[in-house]
Write a protein that holds these residues in place. Structure first.
Motif, PDB file in Angstrom:
ATOM      1  N   UNK A   1      93.547 -55.963  83.874  1.00 16.49           N
ATOM      2  CA  UNK A   1      92.361 -55.375  84.492  1.00 16.49           C
ATOM      3  C   UNK A   1      92.051 -56.018  85.848  1.00 16.49           C
ATOM      4  N   UNK A   2      92.302 -57.311  85.956  1.00 15.58           N
ATOM      5  CA  UNK A   2      92.030 -57.989  87.231  1.00 15.58           C
ATOM      6  C   UNK A   2      92.831 -57.358  88.361  1.00 15.58           C
ATOM      7  N   UNK A   3      94.080 -56.991  88.077  1.00 13.17           N
ATOM      8  CA  UNK A   3      94.908 -56.350  89.103  1.00 13.17           C
ATOM      9  C   UNK A   3      94.343 -54.988  89.499  1.00 13.17           C
ATOM     10  N   UNK A   4      93.830 -54.260  88.502  1.00 20.80           N
ATOM     11  CA  UNK A   4      93.239 -52.951  88.792  1.00 20.80           C
ATOM     12  C   UNK A   4      91.998 -53.104  89.667  1.00 20.80           C
ATOM     13  N   UNK A   5      91.120 -54.030  89.302  1.00 23.40           N
ATOM     14  CA  UNK A   5      89.910 -54.258  90.098  1.00 23.40           C
ATOM     15  C   UNK A   5      90.277 -54.679  91.520  1.00 23.40           C
ATOM     16  N   UNK A   6      91.312 -55.496  91.647  1.00 21.79           N
ATOM     17  CA  UNK A   6      91.760 -55.934  92.968  1.00 21.79           C
ATOM     18  C   UNK A   6      92.258 -54.756  93.802  1.00 21.79           C
ATOM     19  N   UNK A   7      92.996 -53.829  93.164  1.00 22.65           N
ATOM     20  CA  UNK A   7      93.458 -52.628  93.857  1.00 22.65           C
ATOM     21  C   UNK A   7      92.282 -51.785  94.335  1.00 22.65           C
ATOM     22  N   UNK A   8      91.285 -51.640  93.476  1.00 19.52           N
ATOM     23  CA  UNK A   8      90.085 -50.880  93.842  1.00 19.52           C
ATOM     24  C   UNK A   8      89.370 -51.554  95.006  1.00 19.52           C
ATOM     25  N   UNK A   9      89.285 -52.866  94.954  1.00 21.54           N
ATOM     26  CA  UNK A   9      88.611 -53.620  96.020  1.00 21.54           C
ATOM     27  C   UNK A   9      89.303 -53.418  97.362  1.00 21.54           C
ATOM     28  N   UNK A  10      90.622 -53.476  97.361  1.00 23.97           N
ATOM     29  CA  UNK A  10      91.373 -53.293  98.604  1.00 23.97           C
ATOM     30  C   UNK A  10      91.194 -51.885  99.146  1.00 23.97           C
ATOM     31  N   UNK A  11      91.226 -50.912  98.254  1.00 25.73           N
ATOM     32  CA  UNK A  11      91.061 -49.519  98.686  1.00 25.73           C
ATOM     33  C   UNK A  11      89.636 -49.278  99.194  1.00 25.73           C
ATOM     34  N   UNK A  12      88.669 -49.956  98.578  1.00 31.37           N
ATOM     35  CA  UNK A  12      87.283 -49.841  99.047  1.00 31.37           C
ATOM     36  C   UNK A  12      87.114 -50.384 100.465  1.00 31.37           C
ATOM     37  N   UNK A  13      87.827 -51.442 100.776  1.00 35.00           N
ATOM     38  CA  UNK A  13      87.765 -52.016 102.129  1.00 35.00           C
ATOM     39  C   UNK A  13      88.270 -50.998 103.151  1.00 35.00           C
ATOM     40  N   UNK A  14      89.359 -50.319 102.794  1.00 34.13           N
ATOM     41  CA  UNK A  14      89.897 -49.270 103.670  1.00 34.13           C
ATOM     42  C   UNK A  14      88.888 -48.137 103.796  1.00 34.13           C
ATOM     43  N   UNK A  15      88.298 -47.751 102.663  1.00 39.85           N
ATOM     44  CA  UNK A  15      87.298 -46.694 102.651  1.00 39.85           C
ATOM     45  C   UNK A  15      86.102 -47.063 103.539  1.00 39.85           C
ATOM     46  N   UNK A  16      85.672 -48.295 103.437  1.00 44.91           N
ATOM     47  CA  UNK A  16      84.526 -48.747 104.225  1.00 44.91           C
ATOM     48  C   UNK A  16      84.816 -48.626 105.718  1.00 44.91           C
ATOM     49  N   UNK A  17      85.993 -49.063 106.133  1.00 47.58           N
ATOM     50  CA  UNK A  17      86.354 -48.969 107.559  1.00 47.58           C
ATOM     51  C   UNK A  17      86.412 -47.515 108.004  1.00 47.58           C
ATOM     52  N   UNK A  18      86.952 -46.667 107.144  1.00 51.22           N
ATOM     53  CA  UNK A  18      87.069 -45.241 107.475  1.00 51.22           C
ATOM     54  C   UNK A  18      85.695 -44.598 107.640  1.00 51.22           C
ATOM     55  N   UNK A  19      84.809 -44.866 106.689  1.00 56.92           N
ATOM     56  CA  UNK A  19      83.477 -44.256 106.731  1.00 56.92           C
ATOM     57  C   UNK A  19      82.665 -44.748 107.926  1.00 56.92           C
ATOM     58  N   UNK A  20      82.786 -46.018 108.241  1.00 51.50           N
ATOM     59  CA  UNK A  20      81.998 -46.567 109.335  1.00 51.50           C
ATOM     60  C   UNK A  20      82.479 -46.097 110.707  1.00 51.50           C
ATOM     61  N   UNK A  21      83.689 -45.545 110.743  1.00 52.71           N
ATOM     62  CA  UNK A  21      84.195 -44.966 111.991  1.00 52.71           C
ATOM     63  C   UNK A  21      83.772 -43.512 112.154  1.00 52.71           C
ATOM     64  N   UNK A  22      83.287 -42.923 111.063  1.00 52.16           N
ATOM     65  CA  UNK A  22      82.877 -41.522 111.091  1.00 52.16           C
ATOM     66  C   UNK A  22      81.479 -41.407 111.695  1.00 52.16           C
TER      67      UNK A  22
END
Length: 234
Positions: free
Chosen positions: A1-22
Motif C-alpha cells: 500500500x505504501x507504494x500505491x500511496x507514493x504513486x498517487x502522491x507523485x501523480x498529485x504533484x504533477x496534477x498540482x503543477x498542471x492545474x496551477x498553470x491553467x
C-alpha cells in the motif's frame, strides 16, 4: 500500500503543477493548501475490503482547513471517524487495516463548492480521470460514497438522490427495497452504495433509523457477488 500511496502522491504533484498553470482552473484552488492524499493503513492493496469516497476537503472554516492533512480526517478521532467506524463495524470491516478512503477532488477550493457548484463542473473531468487511475488496482472492494453532492457528480444515469437507494417512501420510512447504483450508471464504473455524509446523517431521523438496514443489505449483496465470482473461478 505504501507504494500505491507514493504513486498517487507523485501523480498529485504533477496534477498540482498542471492545474496551477491553467488560467481558469487555478483561480478556484486554494494555493495555500497541499492537495490531500488518500487514507489507508492497509498493508497491501488486496487487504482492502471497503473504499470510502468523499467529495473534497474544502470546509467552510478556513482555519479548520489547516488541520486537514488526510482524506476525511481519518487520522483523527472525531465525529466523522466515529460515524465511519460504525459503518465499518456493521459491515465487519476493520477501519484501520481494511479501508481505503479518498476524495474525488483532492484540492482545496477557495470557496466551498456549495457556494457555487459550477466549480465542480469545471474540475470534474481531470479529477474523475485521476480517481479512475487511482482505484484501478483495487479489484474487489465495495464502494461507499458519502453525501448527495458527490453522487450528483459521479452518477450519470438513474437517481442522484441518496434516499432513492434507501427506498424512502415518506414519513421517515423506507420500503426496504434497497438499491445500489450499477457500474453502467456511473463514471467510476463500479457498484456504488450511497450513504449520507455524517452531518446529514446525525440530524436526519430517516438515515439514522435505516443505516444498519441499508448496510446489512450491502453486506448480503456483496457476499452474494463474491460467492458468484468464486463459483465461476472454480
Amino acid at each position: 500500500m505504501k507504494n500505491h500511496i507514493l504513486k498517487v502522491k507523485k501523480k498529485l504533484k504533477v496534477m498540482q503543477r498542471t492545474l496551477l498553470k491553467d488560467s481558469v482552473l487555478s483561480k478556484d484552488i486554494d494555493t495555500n493548501r497541499e492537495f490531500i492524499l488518500p487514507f489507508s493503513n492497509a498493508e497491501k492493496i488486496s487487504d482492502v475490503k471497503l473504499i470510502f469516497i468523499g467529495q473534497d476537503p474544502t470546509v467552510r472554516n478556513e482555519e479548520a482547513r489547516k488541520k486537514i492533512k488526510v482524506t476525511l480526517n481519518l487520522d483523527k478521532e472525531n465525529s466523522l471517524k466515529k460515524y465511519l467506524r460504525r459503518v465499518c463495524e456493521i459491515l465487519q470491516v476493520d477501519i484501520e487495516h481494511q479501508v481505503y478512503a479518498t476524495n474525488l477532488y483532492k484540492c482545496f477550493f477557495t470557496e466551498p463548492p456549495a457556494n457555487d457548484e459550477r466549480v465542480l463542473t469545471r474540475h470534474f473531468k481531470i479529477w474523475m480521470d485521476f480517481l479512475i487511475y487511482e482505484l484501478k488496482e483495487f479489484k474487489n472492494p465495495f464502494v461507499i460514497t458519502l453525501g448527495e453532492p458527490l453522487i450528483k457528480q459521479l452518477i450519470h444515469s438513474n437517481s442522484k438522490k441518496v434516499k432513492y437507494y434507501w427506498d424512502y417512501i415518506g414519513q421517515t420510512k423506507s420500503g426496504g427495497n434497497f438499491k445500489y447504483n450499477e457500474p453502467s450508471e456511473n463514471y467510476l464504473q463500479r457498484r456504488i452504495y450511497p450513504i449520507a455524509h455524517q452531518p446529514n446523517w446525525s440530524r436526519n431521523e430517516f438515515y439514522k433509523t435505516y443505516l444498519n438496514d441499508y448496510l446489512t443489505y450491502l453486506k448480503r449483496n456483496e457476499n452474494l457477488k463474491s460467492n458468484a465470482w468464486q463459483s465461476l473461478s472454480i
